[in-house]
Design an enzyme around this catalytic site. Structure first.
Site, PDB file in Angstrom:
ATOM      1  N   GLY A  72       0.844  -1.238   0.154  1.00  0.00           N
ATOM      2  CA  GLY A  72       0.054   0.015  -0.019  1.00  0.00           C
ATOM      3  C   GLY A  72       0.707   1.312  -0.024  1.00  0.00           C
ATOM      4  N   THR A  73       2.052   1.253   0.599  1.00  0.00           N
ATOM      5  CA  THR A  73       2.784   2.600   0.596  1.00  0.00           C
ATOM      6  C   THR A  73       3.338   2.792  -0.616  1.00  0.00           C
ATOM      7  OG1 THR A  73       3.379   1.925   3.040  1.00  0.00           O
ATOM      8  CG2 THR A  73       4.858   3.369   1.882  1.00  0.00           C
ATOM      9  N   ASN A 154      -7.643   3.943   8.701  1.00  0.00           N
ATOM     10  CA  ASN A 154      -7.214   2.748   9.434  1.00  0.00           C
ATOM     11  C   ASN A 154      -7.105   2.931  11.131  1.00  0.00           C
ATOM     12  OD1 ASN A 154      -5.230   4.980   8.477  1.00  0.00           O
ATOM     13  ND2 ASN A 154      -3.893   3.884   9.797  1.00  0.00           N
ATOM     14  N   GLN A 184      -7.411  -0.363   3.507  1.00  0.00           N
ATOM     15  CA  GLN A 184      -8.254  -1.061   4.770  1.00  0.00           C
ATOM     16  C   GLN A 184      -9.574  -1.653   4.285  1.00  0.00           C
ATOM     17  OE1 GLN A 184      -7.517  -1.673   7.912  1.00  0.00           O
ATOM     18  NE2 GLN A 184      -5.649  -0.586   7.877  1.00  0.00           N
ATOM     19  N   SER A 204      -3.619  -3.289  -0.491  1.00  0.00           N
ATOM     20  CA  SER A 204      -2.524  -4.240  -0.217  1.00  0.00           C
ATOM     21  C   SER A 204      -3.164  -5.415   0.356  1.00  0.00           C
ATOM     22  CB  SER A 204      -2.011  -3.235   1.132  1.00  0.00           C
ATOM     23  OG  SER A 204      -1.102  -4.003   1.948  1.00  0.00           O
ATOM     24  N   ALA A 205      -2.120  -6.410  -0.111  1.00  0.00           N
ATOM     25  CA  ALA A 205      -2.594  -8.018   0.281  1.00  0.00           C
ATOM     26  C   ALA A 205      -2.792  -8.112   1.669  1.00  0.00           C
ATOM     27  CB  ALA A 205      -1.774  -8.885  -0.362  1.00  0.00           C
ATOM     28  N   HIS A 206      -1.949  -7.569   2.511  1.00  0.00           N
ATOM     29  CA  HIS A 206      -1.785  -8.101   4.073  1.00  0.00           C
ATOM     30  C   HIS A 206      -2.920  -7.691   4.790  1.00  0.00           C
ATOM     31  CE1 HIS A 206       0.229  -4.867   6.402  1.00  0.00           C
ATOM     32  NE2 HIS A 206       0.479  -4.427   5.316  1.00  0.00           N
ATOM     33  N   THR A 242      11.787  -7.588 -10.962  1.00  0.00           N
ATOM     34  CA  THR A 242      10.996  -8.827 -11.364  1.00  0.00           C
ATOM     35  C   THR A 242      10.099  -8.983 -10.285  1.00  0.00           C
ATOM     36  OG1 THR A 242      13.462  -9.575 -11.763  1.00  0.00           O
ATOM     37  CG2 THR A 242      11.546 -11.226 -11.212  1.00  0.00           C
ATOM     38  N   CYS A 330       2.589   2.428  12.955  1.00  0.00           N
ATOM     39  CA  CYS A 330       3.753   3.061  13.427  1.00  0.00           C
ATOM     40  C   CYS A 330       3.604   3.422  14.807  1.00  0.00           C
ATOM     41  CB  CYS A 330       4.188   4.259  12.419  1.00  0.00           C
ATOM     42  SG  CYS A 330       3.689   4.000  10.917  1.00  0.00           S
TER      43      CYS A 330
HETATM   44  N1  PLP Z   1      -2.774   2.995   3.554  1.00  0.00           N
HETATM   45  C1  PLP Z   1      -3.431   2.587   5.068  1.00  0.00           C
HETATM   46  C2  PLP Z   1      -4.778   3.040   5.165  1.00  0.00           C
HETATM   47  C3  PLP Z   1      -3.078   1.691   5.788  1.00  0.00           C
HETATM   48  O1  PLP Z   1      -3.744   1.131   6.735  1.00  0.00           O
HETATM   49  C4  PLP Z   1      -1.721   1.068   5.435  1.00  0.00           C
HETATM   50  C5  PLP Z   1      -1.311  -0.047   6.303  1.00  0.00           C
HETATM   51  O2  PLP Z   1      -0.926   0.032   7.476  1.00  0.00           O
HETATM   52  C6  PLP Z   1      -1.097   1.418   4.373  1.00  0.00           C
HETATM   53  C7  PLP Z   1      -1.532   2.473   3.488  1.00  0.00           C
HETATM   54  C8  PLP Z   1       0.350   0.913   4.008  1.00  0.00           C
HETATM   55  O3  PLP Z   1       0.261  -0.300   3.578  1.00  0.00           O
HETATM   56  P1  PLP Z   1       1.386  -1.363   3.428  1.00  0.00           P
HETATM   57  O4  PLP Z   1       1.670  -1.719   4.791  1.00  0.00           O
HETATM   58  O5  PLP Z   1       1.038  -2.404   2.392  1.00  0.00           O
HETATM   59  O6  PLP Z   1       2.696  -0.594   2.901  1.00  0.00           O
END
Ligand code: PLP
Length: 384
Positions: A72-73, A154, A184, A204-206, A242, A330
């Site tokens: 996601g970042t 989040n 989210q 984001s997958a996780h 890759t 964080c």
């Molecule tokens: N954006 C939101 C709203 C999130 O909750 C998060 C994850 O904490 C991210 C972005 C970042 O995603 P990633 O952990 O896959 O880099």
């Protein structure tokens, strides 16, 4: 004591067994570089393509609109930096973001502004974390190249009416592009570029029972953000490197599962979260729910707890066997008061957040036991 109860699904989710089964062969007997023309390469390419198709179905877009990233970042960074670089010279360099964005958007936008590469307007929210579409439109200028407002927060779970925001933005400036961080939301809320009125969506997958370190920026056909990682030209020249085949296969499996289970999961999680929120707010004085009580992320319970610093409360909860968080991952590691709660006007209480985020394995019995431990932890922290 029983094994620890995991109530931090908004930070990350465990790998679903179906996802794990899909990934494992790609950590063992299956391998190949998707760019290789031989059989091994073609098999890896087919696996990546199939996963991309699954992500596209879950995101409500065409497969070619999915740019696979490291999470996601990176997706948020690619949206902001890539759009600014591609369209800034022609459309202007003004960015609009909300005050409650994840740092992946907020710090990126601020960094671009501080470096003199963009002008930035940050739009405030109300006490429940809602962003007024009219306020966003009011910030849009003739040189606004991108507006970024997250779909679901989040930390406090508030869900924005991003379709209304996009419509208001376009009425003001049809050339402004609109991005939503939907990290989210995968598996919890319905997605879709058209339904949400978006040009770009981050995933984001996780956060959806897939592996960490993989995600996507969905970019409407024709938007084409400038690549921020350059090299071999993978991902149609939009993101080189890759491919993380095992991770991408896992993302595809998680996306398919997310779509298949979304409605049932959302119903169940909303019910459990509502029940837990009522239980805690009714039984602990000075513990108050935060965020929008109606339009909220299924399964996310968020509170402020008067007289309890987050870091102390979380440490005691951890000792008692409850894995919880203050908000963003964080800030649970370092005791920084939440910028989201500060923007919502919580003042001092921004340092007293508690987030309990539920998942597929959460049961009412687990929550009953966890609620008791929250009561003990609050009393212990308040008692000094
Ligand atoms: N954006 C939101 C709203 C999130 O909750 C998060 C994850 O904490 C991210 C972005 C970042 O995603 P990633 O952990 O896959 O880099």
């Amino acid at each position: 004591m029983n094994s620890p109860t995991y109530l931090d699904h908004a930070a990350t989710t465990p790998l679903d067994p179906e996802v794990r089964a899909a990934v494992l062969p790609w950590l063992g007997e299956l391998f190949g570089n998707p760019s290789s023309a031989h059989g091994h390469g073609r098999r890896a390419r087919a696996a990546v393509d199939e996963a991309r198709d699954r992500v596209a179905v879950a995101a409500g877009c065409a497969s070619r609109e999915v740019i696979l990233t490291s999470g996601g970042t990176e997706a948020d960074n690619l949206a902001l930096r890539g759009v600014l670089e591609r369209w800034g010279p022609e459309r202007g360099r003004h960015l609009v973001v909300s005050a409650i964005e994840h740092e992946a958007v907020l710090a990126t936008a601020r960094g671009l502004a501080e470096a003199g590469r963009a002008a930035l307007t940050v739009v405030d929210c109300d006490h429940q974390g809602r962003i007024d579409p009219a306020a966003v439109a009011g910030a849009v200028r003739p040189d606004t190249v991108l507006v970024s407002v997250m779909l679901a927060n989040n930390e406090v779970g508030t869900v924005q009416d991003v379709a209304a925001i996009a419509a208001a933005v376009r009425a003001r400036n049809p050339r402004s592009l609109v991005h939503a961080d939907a990290v989210q939301a995968l598996g919890r809320l319905p997605l879709g570029l058209d339904a949400l009125g978006m040009d770009l969506l981050s995933l984001s997958a996780h956060k959806a029972y897939g592996p960490q370190g993989v995600g996507a920026l969905v970019a409407r056909h024709g938007v084409f953000p400038a690549a921020q990682i350059t090299g071999g030209g993978q991902e149609r020249e939009r993101r080189s490197g890759t491919e993380n085949v095992a991770g991408i296969v896992g993302f595809g499996a998680a996306a398919e599962l997310a779509e298949r289970r979304r409605e049932a999961d959302a119903r169940e999680l909303s019910q459990l979260a509502g029940w837990l929120t009522d239980l805690l707010t009714e039984s602990i004085d000075g513990l108050d729910a935060t965020g929008d009580p109606k339009d909220r992320l299924p399964g996310l319970c968020s509170f402020v707890v008067t007289g309890c610093r987050s870091e102390l409360l979380l440490a005691v909860l951890d000792e008692l066997g409850v894995s919880a968080s203050a908000g963003s991952a964080c800030s649970s590691g370092a005791p920084v008061p939440s910028h989201v709660l500060a923007a919502m006007g919580f003042g001092e209480l921004a340092g007293s957040a508690l987030r309990l985020s539920l998942g597929r394995s959460t049961t009412r019995a687990l929550l009953e036991a966890a609620a008791e431990r929250v009561r003990i932890a609050v009393a212990r922290v308040r008692g000094g």
